[in-house]
Design a protein around this motif. Sequence first.
Motif, PDB file in Angstrom:
ATOM      1  N   ILE A 115       0.852  -1.207   0.000  1.00 37.31           N
ATOM      2  CA  ILE A 115       0.000   0.000   0.000  1.00 37.31           C
ATOM      3  C   ILE A 115       0.883   1.252   0.000  1.00 37.31           C
ATOM      4  CG2 ILE A 115      -1.641   1.358   1.384  1.00 37.31           C
ATOM      5  CD1 ILE A 115      -2.819  -1.377   2.312  1.00 37.31           C
ATOM      6  N   HIS A 116       1.965   1.191   0.808  1.00 28.87           N
ATOM      7  CA  HIS A 116       2.892   2.340   0.882  1.00 28.87           C
ATOM      8  C   HIS A 116       4.284   1.902   0.435  1.00 28.87           C
ATOM      9  CE1 HIS A 116      -0.043   4.853   2.761  1.00 28.87           C
ATOM     10  NE2 HIS A 116      -0.258   3.972   3.701  1.00 28.87           N
ATOM     11  N   LEU A 117       4.365   1.419  -0.776  1.00 25.05           N
ATOM     12  CA  LEU A 117       5.633   0.886  -1.280  1.00 25.05           C
ATOM     13  C   LEU A 117       6.736   1.943  -1.299  1.00 25.05           C
ATOM     14  CD1 LEU A 117       6.788  -1.794  -2.391  1.00 25.05           C
ATOM     15  CD2 LEU A 117       6.354  -0.922  -4.663  1.00 25.05           C
ATOM     16  N   ASP A 118       6.373   3.164  -1.672  1.00 20.32           N
ATOM     17  CA  ASP A 118       7.384   4.228  -1.759  1.00 20.32           C
ATOM     18  C   ASP A 118       7.951   4.565  -0.371  1.00 20.32           C
ATOM     19  OD1 ASP A 118       4.852   5.087  -1.179  1.00 20.32           O
ATOM     20  OD2 ASP A 118       5.072   7.046  -2.140  1.00 20.32           O
ATOM     21  N   THR A 119       7.070   4.586   0.640  1.00 20.07           N
ATOM     22  CA  THR A 119       7.530   4.858   2.007  1.00 20.07           C
ATOM     23  C   THR A 119       8.441   3.733   2.487  1.00 20.07           C
ATOM     24  OG1 THR A 119       5.382   5.873   2.405  1.00 20.07           O
ATOM     25  CG2 THR A 119       6.728   5.424   4.344  1.00 20.07           C
ATOM     26  N   PHE A 120       8.029   2.498   2.204  1.00 24.56           N
ATOM     27  CA  PHE A 120       8.811   1.319   2.594  1.00 24.56           C
ATOM     28  C   PHE A 120      10.201   1.389   1.967  1.00 24.56           C
ATOM     29  CE2 PHE A 120       9.537  -3.395   1.664  1.00 24.56           C
ATOM     30  CZ  PHE A 120      10.057  -3.657   2.914  1.00 24.56           C
ATOM     31  N   GLN A 121      10.238   1.775   0.674  1.00 24.27           N
ATOM     32  CA  GLN A 121      11.514   1.856  -0.042  1.00 24.27           C
ATOM     33  C   GLN A 121      12.398   2.974   0.538  1.00 24.27           C
ATOM     34  OE1 GLN A 121      10.875   1.290  -4.194  1.00 24.27           O
ATOM     35  NE2 GLN A 121      12.854   2.118  -4.741  1.00 24.27           N
ATOM     36  N   THR A 122      11.784   4.109   0.840  1.00 23.34           N
ATOM     37  CA  THR A 122      12.543   5.232   1.408  1.00 23.34           C
ATOM     38  C   THR A 122      13.150   4.844   2.751  1.00 23.34           C
ATOM     39  OG1 THR A 122      10.926   6.692   0.389  1.00 23.34           O
ATOM     40  CG2 THR A 122      12.385   7.687   2.003  1.00 23.34           C
ATOM     41  N   ARG A 123      12.370   4.130   3.565  1.00 24.60           N
ATOM     42  CA  ARG A 123      12.884   3.703   4.872  1.00 24.60           C
ATOM     43  C   ARG A 123      14.061   2.745   4.712  1.00 24.60           C
ATOM     44  NH1 ARG A 123       7.289   2.442   8.090  1.00 24.60           N
ATOM     45  NH2 ARG A 123       6.861   4.557   8.815  1.00 24.60           N
TER      46      ARG A 123
END
Lengths: 81, 149
Positions: free
Chosen positions: B31-39
């Motif tokens: 759902i929040h792939l971009d946030t997961f990747q940034t983390r």
Amino acid sequence: MKSKFLKLVLPAFAILLAVGLAFATDEKPVVQQAHYLHPINGWQTVNVEDACFTGSNMACKYDIYQLYAEESESSQALYKN
Amino acid sequence: MSNQGIYPKLINLFNLLLTLLFVYTAASKLIHLDTFQTRLERMPYVSSYATLISWSVPFLELVISGLLWFPKYRLLALYSSLVLLGVFTSYIIIILTYSDSVPCTCGGIISTLGWRDHILFNTAFMLMSLLGIIWSNKHYNIQAHQKTT
């Protein structure tokens, strides 16, 4: 009947429940701005989660740089739990 | 006899809980792939593999949760879940021991757990996988023995 329940209904129920829960508990993280002092580029601003403004145990860092609430090393250093 | 009867039920229960965990965390990450990747990009030791990890971990979680429901692949899925949870738990322990950075890439409501709780939570699911492996092997051995006699 029991075998069909175990093979089909139970996994389908588990998957639907898990996906439903994922959407139901989906919280957009509250983002705030934080700052770090880059040795060459000076003060830089980044977005961090709200948790960095409420914790006290572990330093919030961007790469290797400590994050601060304001563009000053005397301002609040950010930590999260 | 009654003990033998309860193992398949417990294995099914563990499968159900592992499926809930893996599908829930995979969906939360996707759902929040971009946030997961940034983390991931900000985390020590794994930042160079952020893109690969951000896609492969949810994919693996979904594949494992699917395979858990096929008797033929159940043992493989239980081993895989044990390894996946083991690697993640070891990584958390290493980071908390040797690094100043805070690891936080877990999905959904699980990210609100403290790190000690998170390790306990993972350990409980690793234990379920391990018991599932042991009991599946036992069940398989009993069936094999019955076929040969």
